[in-house]
Design a protein around this motif. Structure first.
Motif, PDB file in Angstrom:
ATOM      1  N   LEU A 113      34.320  36.924  17.692  1.00 20.16           N
ATOM      2  CA  LEU A 113      33.593  37.921  18.504  1.00 20.16           C
ATOM      3  C   LEU A 113      33.068  37.316  19.802  1.00 20.16           C
ATOM      4  O   LEU A 113      33.212  37.891  20.867  1.00 20.16           O
ATOM      5  CB  LEU A 113      32.444  38.511  17.680  1.00 20.16           C
ATOM      6  CG  LEU A 113      31.475  39.441  18.411  1.00 20.16           C
ATOM      7  CD1 LEU A 113      32.204  40.636  18.997  1.00 20.16           C
ATOM      8  CD2 LEU A 113      30.363  39.894  17.464  1.00 20.16           C
ATOM      9  N   MET A 114      32.424  36.160  19.712  1.00 18.64           N
ATOM     10  CA  MET A 114      31.779  35.564  20.886  1.00 18.64           C
ATOM     11  C   MET A 114      32.634  34.490  21.556  1.00 18.64           C
ATOM     12  O   MET A 114      32.151  33.764  22.418  1.00 18.64           O
ATOM     13  CB  MET A 114      30.414  34.998  20.517  1.00 18.64           C
ATOM     14  CG  MET A 114      29.440  36.095  20.130  1.00 18.64           C
ATOM     15  SD  MET A 114      27.840  35.465  19.625  1.00 18.64           S
ATOM     16  CE  MET A 114      27.194  34.887  21.192  1.00 18.64           C
ATOM     17  N   GLU A 115      33.899  34.384  21.161  1.00 16.44           N
ATOM     18  CA  GLU A 115      34.820  33.474  21.848  1.00 16.44           C
ATOM     19  C   GLU A 115      35.228  34.119  23.158  1.00 16.44           C
ATOM     20  O   GLU A 115      36.211  34.842  23.238  1.00 16.44           O
ATOM     21  CB  GLU A 115      36.071  33.222  20.994  1.00 16.44           C
ATOM     22  CG  GLU A 115      35.870  32.188  19.922  1.00 16.44           C
ATOM     23  CD  GLU A 115      37.092  32.082  19.025  1.00 16.44           C
ATOM     24  OE1 GLU A 115      38.158  32.599  19.388  1.00 16.44           O
ATOM     25  OE2 GLU A 115      36.950  31.516  17.940  1.00 16.44           O
ATOM     26  N   ARG A 116      34.434  33.864  24.171  1.00 17.16           N
ATOM     27  CA  ARG A 116      34.607  34.531  25.453  1.00 17.16           C
ATOM     28  C   ARG A 116      36.011  34.306  26.021  1.00 17.16           C
ATOM     29  O   ARG A 116      36.498  33.186  26.085  1.00 17.16           O
ATOM     30  CB  ARG A 116      33.558  33.977  26.420  1.00 17.16           C
ATOM     31  CG  ARG A 116      33.331  34.811  27.619  1.00 17.16           C
ATOM     32  CD  ARG A 116      32.203  34.263  28.476  1.00 17.16           C
ATOM     33  NE  ARG A 116      31.024  35.097  28.358  1.00 17.16           N
ATOM     34  CZ  ARG A 116      29.904  34.718  27.768  1.00 17.16           C
ATOM     35  NH1 ARG A 116      29.798  33.537  27.242  1.00 17.16           N
ATOM     36  NH2 ARG A 116      28.882  35.537  27.700  1.00 17.16           N
ATOM     37  N   ASP A 117      36.640  35.407  26.431  1.00 13.93           N
ATOM     38  CA  ASP A 117      37.939  35.318  27.105  1.00 13.93           C
ATOM     39  C   ASP A 117      37.655  35.115  28.585  1.00 13.93           C
ATOM     40  O   ASP A 117      37.182  36.009  29.277  1.00 13.93           O
ATOM     41  CB  ASP A 117      38.721  36.616  26.851  1.00 13.93           C
ATOM     42  CG  ASP A 117      40.092  36.599  27.493  1.00 13.93           C
ATOM     43  OD1 ASP A 117      40.339  35.705  28.327  1.00 13.93           O
ATOM     44  OD2 ASP A 117      40.890  37.482  27.175  1.00 13.93           O
ATOM     45  N   SER A 118      37.925  33.905  29.106  1.00 19.74           N
ATOM     46  CA  SER A 118      37.513  33.553  30.472  1.00 19.74           C
ATOM     47  C   SER A 118      38.435  34.151  31.533  1.00 19.74           C
ATOM     48  O   SER A 118      38.181  34.032  32.723  1.00 19.74           O
ATOM     49  CB  SER A 118      37.474  32.033  30.613  1.00 19.74           C
ATOM     50  OG  SER A 118      38.730  31.513  30.279  1.00 19.74           O
ATOM     51  N   ASP A 119      39.488  34.800  31.098  1.00 18.24           N
ATOM     52  CA  ASP A 119      40.535  35.237  32.019  1.00 18.24           C
ATOM     53  C   ASP A 119      40.429  36.708  32.407  1.00 18.24           C
ATOM     54  O   ASP A 119      41.407  37.283  32.867  1.00 18.24           O
ATOM     55  CB  ASP A 119      41.883  35.009  31.318  1.00 18.24           C
ATOM     56  CG  ASP A 119      42.857  34.315  32.238  1.00 18.24           C
ATOM     57  OD1 ASP A 119      42.374  33.702  33.196  1.00 18.24           O
ATOM     58  OD2 ASP A 119      44.075  34.423  31.996  1.00 18.24           O
ATOM     59  N   ILE A 120      39.274  37.308  32.261  1.00 20.52           N
ATOM     60  CA  ILE A 120      39.157  38.756  32.433  1.00 20.52           C
ATOM     61  C   ILE A 120      38.880  39.111  33.895  1.00 20.52           C
ATOM     62  O   ILE A 120      37.931  38.598  34.492  1.00 20.52           O
ATOM     63  CB  ILE A 120      38.041  39.317  31.529  1.00 20.52           C
ATOM     64  CG1 ILE A 120      38.415  39.106  30.055  1.00 20.52           C
ATOM     65  CG2 ILE A 120      37.784  40.792  31.812  1.00 20.52           C
ATOM     66  CD1 ILE A 120      37.297  39.358  29.091  1.00 20.52           C
ATOM     67  N   ASP A 121      39.715  39.986  34.455  1.00 19.14           N
ATOM     68  CA  ASP A 121      39.519  40.498  35.813  1.00 19.14           C
ATOM     69  C   ASP A 121      38.723  41.806  35.693  1.00 19.14           C
ATOM     70  O   ASP A 121      39.268  42.848  35.333  1.00 19.14           O
ATOM     71  CB  ASP A 121      40.892  40.736  36.451  1.00 19.14           C
ATOM     72  CG  ASP A 121      40.795  41.282  37.881  1.00 19.14           C
ATOM     73  OD1 ASP A 121      39.751  41.879  38.231  1.00 19.14           O
ATOM     74  OD2 ASP A 121      41.768  41.128  38.628  1.00 19.14           O
ATOM     75  N   LEU A 122      37.417  41.716  35.979  1.00 23.43           N
ATOM     76  CA  LEU A 122      36.532  42.870  35.753  1.00 23.43           C
ATOM     77  C   LEU A 122      36.968  44.098  36.544  1.00 23.43           C
ATOM     78  O   LEU A 122      36.909  45.226  36.033  1.00 23.43           O
ATOM     79  CB  LEU A 122      35.086  42.500  36.124  1.00 23.43           C
ATOM     80  CG  LEU A 122      34.304  41.683  35.095  1.00 23.43           C
ATOM     81  CD1 LEU A 122      32.986  41.233  35.687  1.00 23.43           C
ATOM     82  CD2 LEU A 122      34.076  42.480  33.827  1.00 23.43           C
ATOM     83  N   ASP A 123      37.382  43.898  37.792  1.00 22.31           N
ATOM     84  CA  ASP A 123      37.782  45.051  38.612  1.00 22.31           C
ATOM     85  C   ASP A 123      39.047  45.712  38.057  1.00 22.31           C
ATOM     86  O   ASP A 123      39.151  46.941  38.041  1.00 22.31           O
ATOM     87  CB  ASP A 123      38.004  44.627  40.069  1.00 22.31           C
ATOM     88  CG  ASP A 123      36.692  44.310  40.765  1.00 22.31           C
ATOM     89  OD1 ASP A 123      35.690  44.987  40.469  1.00 22.31           O
ATOM     90  OD2 ASP A 123      36.671  43.388  41.586  1.00 22.31           O
ATOM     91  N   ALA A 124      39.988  44.893  37.591  1.00 19.96           N
ATOM     92  CA  ALA A 124      41.224  45.458  37.033  1.00 19.96           C
ATOM     93  C   ALA A 124      40.928  46.228  35.743  1.00 19.96           C
ATOM     94  O   ALA A 124      41.465  47.331  35.523  1.00 19.96           O
ATOM     95  CB  ALA A 124      42.234  44.344  36.767  1.00 19.96           C
TER      96      ALA A 124
END
Ligand code: AMP
Ligand code: ZN
Length: 133
Positions: A113-124
């Motif tokens: 759950l908290m394994e943050r995905d660092s590759d996220i493009d918030l605007d996309a």
């Protein structure tokens, strides 16, 4: 009162809004754990989930509508719906918010759950959610 989420609701601080109704507003979390991580907050200032008896039921319709929207638009396989209440639980912003965290088949289970995905493009991600059908 100096409240980050009141400032976002008032439009004084920008956010990537995905849903709003009379009682609540939903916007993307600025530091998502998984793509589409969204916060649903009441329009009125309520410090946490336990401080006022009606607060949770006020935001329940927005939680439901936003969870359905995220699931459909992002093709999520599941969703964690989480509310931290009190500093000891991990609450850092003291304006009630429900975390809606879409989950995908390639990272299943509570441990991820908290394994943050660092590759996220918030605007996309935002565009995918708000795009007109
Ligand atoms: P909590 O620990 O439950 O209080 O969660 C607070 C959440 O607010 C965290 O997941 C932060 O990433 C998120 N957050 C902090 N500042 C912002 C902001 N300006 N816009 C959107 N989300 C934010
Ligand atoms: Zn507030």
């Amino acid at each position: 009162m100096d409240c980050l989420f009141c400032a976002i609701i008032a439009g004084e601080i920008p956010s990537r809004q995905v849903y709003a109704d009379d009682a609540a507003v939903a916007f993307l979390d600025i530091s998502p754990w998984h793509a589409g991580h969204t916060l649903v907050v009441p329009r009125r200032h309520v410090a946490d989930a336990l401080s006022q008896p009606e607060a949770l039921s006020e935001i329940a319709p927005a939680i439901n509508a936003t969870a359905r929207l995220l699931t459909e638009r992002l093709e999520a396989a599941g969703m964690n719906i989480l509310i931290n209440s009190g500093a000891v639980s991990g609450q850092e912003v003291f304006h009630l918010h429900a975390h809606l965290i879409p989950r995908y088949a390639d990272h299943p289970g509570m441990a991820a759950l908290m394994e943050r995905d660092s590759d996220i493009d918030l605007d996309a991600v935002h565009q995918r959610i708000i795009a007109q059908a």
